[in-house]
Scaffold this active site. Structure first.
Site, PDB file in Angstrom:
ATOM      1  N   THR A 187      34.592 -10.889  22.314  1.00 26.36           N
ATOM      2  CA  THR A 187      34.033  -9.543  22.128  1.00 26.36           C
ATOM      3  C   THR A 187      34.987  -8.675  21.322  1.00 26.36           C
ATOM      4  OG1 THR A 187      32.724  -9.702  24.167  1.00 26.36           O
ATOM      5  CG2 THR A 187      33.163  -7.493  23.317  1.00 26.36           C
ATOM      6  N   ASP A 188      36.281  -8.803  21.575  1.00 25.63           N
ATOM      7  CA  ASP A 188      37.282  -8.098  20.769  1.00 25.63           C
ATOM      8  C   ASP A 188      37.181  -8.509  19.305  1.00 25.63           C
ATOM      9  OD1 ASP A 188      38.590  -6.334  22.428  1.00 25.63           O
ATOM     10  OD2 ASP A 188      40.201  -7.707  22.955  1.00 25.63           O
ATOM     11  N   VAL A 189      37.148  -9.811  19.063  1.00 25.19           N
ATOM     12  CA  VAL A 189      37.129 -10.312  17.692  1.00 25.19           C
ATOM     13  C   VAL A 189      35.860  -9.865  16.970  1.00 25.19           C
ATOM     14  CG1 VAL A 189      37.017 -12.401  16.272  1.00 25.19           C
ATOM     15  CG2 VAL A 189      38.637 -12.268  18.169  1.00 25.19           C
TER      16      VAL A 189
END
Length: 443
Positions: free
Chosen positions: A214-216
């Site tokens: 999700t960060d990426v």
């Protein structure tokens, strides 16, 4: 900036011969001199880098923001990473493992190549920060909404002095709504966004994806949004504020799972490696590991059965169409599991060579980077490091036919470029820099 726009448009042309392009990129990596006099980084940025001449002030930490700015830096943008004196990006301490000499965590290396590190106490160095902003095209930050306003670094506070500024905020939940003030972390957004709910074995607990996906993905959304804003600025001559958040990104990643619920009221469940709508399409245990295969069409299933010498199964009414196979999933999967467990992954891969259906081994990380294809395309790059000799990074996965997109410099040490940036970009003299350091405003 018109020249930059032309270069960006040129970069959209991607050649078909990916292997030869990668070879060209690797061969040319050390042949180019720096022709951008305004770029503080001494690495070889040239006219083929689409973002040459774009300067980014990076106030982000951990993964989402740094990943965004790294992708932009790979494309030639000059990225100045502002870090807290004596502490820096929290990811520098997220180990083990750590680099032996500099002490930085290997974790920090992943999203921070091609950047310059400047250490400034933003609370006490407001004037210094505002001077830097005035020299930049883009500012990217991932503080809890409202934090930078207290330092005089909010969008509305900066746009008056720099109306062309593109200001990208990356947060957990956006700048409005009941959760806006909450800090954002990948695993929490992935939990609240349903990703953990649909990940894991059917009879097991919710599972986290092995990396901060999700960060990426949020970082990738942000990088695309910044490129779009730069293009729009060519027409309007105005910057703008961009809001990107982890929870919205996670919801967007639900794709067909979200669509099934929104349009049919179907609640999702965990399938392990299996697919809810295609059978067979999952990992199977072999004699020495796991193999993932998928038959996305009836013709592919017929070929799979032929290669396994079970042709009658393809003609069985219970398995003839994908709809039939989904209905009788358990029986078919159990049958295939028994067969595939009888031999090694390597031998099955030999048997399936050239098949129309998709198949691949479940590799360990060692096996990933020892894979002949990964080595042939030169995906891993070795970069010189001022204290640890060299470090390795996974290079850009995108290859252009005309543009350059490359890993050039190792992730910076904390405050490595403070003096250089203040002197070359802001014109500070040695005495001024020494005074700021004596006051603890910079490191």
């Amino acid at each position: 900036m018109a020249m930059w726009l032309q270069r960006l448009r040129l970069s959209c042309a991607v050649g078909a011969a990916r292997q030869s392009l990668r070879s060209f990129a690797a061969a040319s990596e050390n042949k180019n001199s720096n022709s951008n006099n305004n770029n503080l980084d001494a690495s070889p940025i040239d006219e083929r880098h689409p973002l040459r001449g774009v300067r980014i002030l990076d106030l982000t930490r951990i993964i989402a923001g740094p990943y965004c700015t790294m992708v932009l830096a790979d494309l030639g943008a000059e990225v100045i990473k502002v870090e807290r004196p004596h502490f820096g990006d929290e990811a520098r301490k997220w180990g083990p493992p750590f680099l032996e000499k500099s002490g930085d965590a290997a974790y920090f290396l992943a999203p921070n190549r091609n950047k310059q590190s400047v250490c400034i106490d933003m609370k006490r160095g407001r004037d210094l920060m505002q001077q830097l902003v005035s020299k930049c095209d883009v500012l990217v930050e991932n503080y809890v909404p409202g934090t930078l306003e207290r330092y005089g670094l909010g969008y509305e506070q900066l746009r008056e002095a720099n109306p062309r500024l593109i200001y990208c905020t990356i947060s957990g939940y956006g700048s409005v709504g009941p959760y806006a003030k909450r800090p954002g972390y990948d695993v929490i957004a992935s939990s609240m966004g349903g990703l953990l709910h649909i990940t894991g074995q059917p009879d097991g607990p919710p599972s986290k994806v092995g990396v901060a996906v999700t960060d990426v993905a949020t970082g990738l959304y942000a990088h695309g949004a910044i490129l779009a804003a730069l293009l729009q600025r060519e027409r309007t001559q105005r910057g703008q504020k961009i809001d990107v958040d982890l929870l919205s990104t996670c919801c967007s990643l639900l794709i067909n799972v979200a669509s099934n619920y929104l349009n049919a009221g179907t609640e999702a469940k965990r399938w392990g490696t299996a697919h809810s709508s295609i059978v067979p399409y999952q990992s199977f245990k072999t004699a020495d590991g796991y193999l993932t295969l998928g038959a996305g069409s009836d013709a592919q299933f017929v070929e799979l059965c032929s290669r396994l010498n079970i042709e009658p199964i393809a003609l069985d009414a219970k398995f003839k169409t994908n709809k039939d196979r989904v209905k009788n999933r358990e029986e078919l999967v159990n049958l295939l599991a028994k067969i595939l467990a009888s031999d090694s992954s390597r031998n099955w891969m030999r048997l399936f060579e050239g098949a129309s259906f998709v198949v691949g081994p479940v590799n360990s990380i060692r096996e990933v980077f020892e894979d002949e294809h990964i080595q042939a395309i030169g995906l891993v790059k070795t970069l010189p490091h001022p204290r640890d000799g060299s470090v390795k990074v996974v290079g850009p996965p995108v290859v252009y036919s005309e543009a350059r997109n490359d890993a050039r410099t190792a992730p910076p040490m904390l405050g490595e470029h403070t003096d250089k940036v203040l002197a070359n970009l802001l014109g500070y003299g040695a005495e001024q820099i020494a005074e700021l350091r004596s006051k603890g405003i910079i490191q």
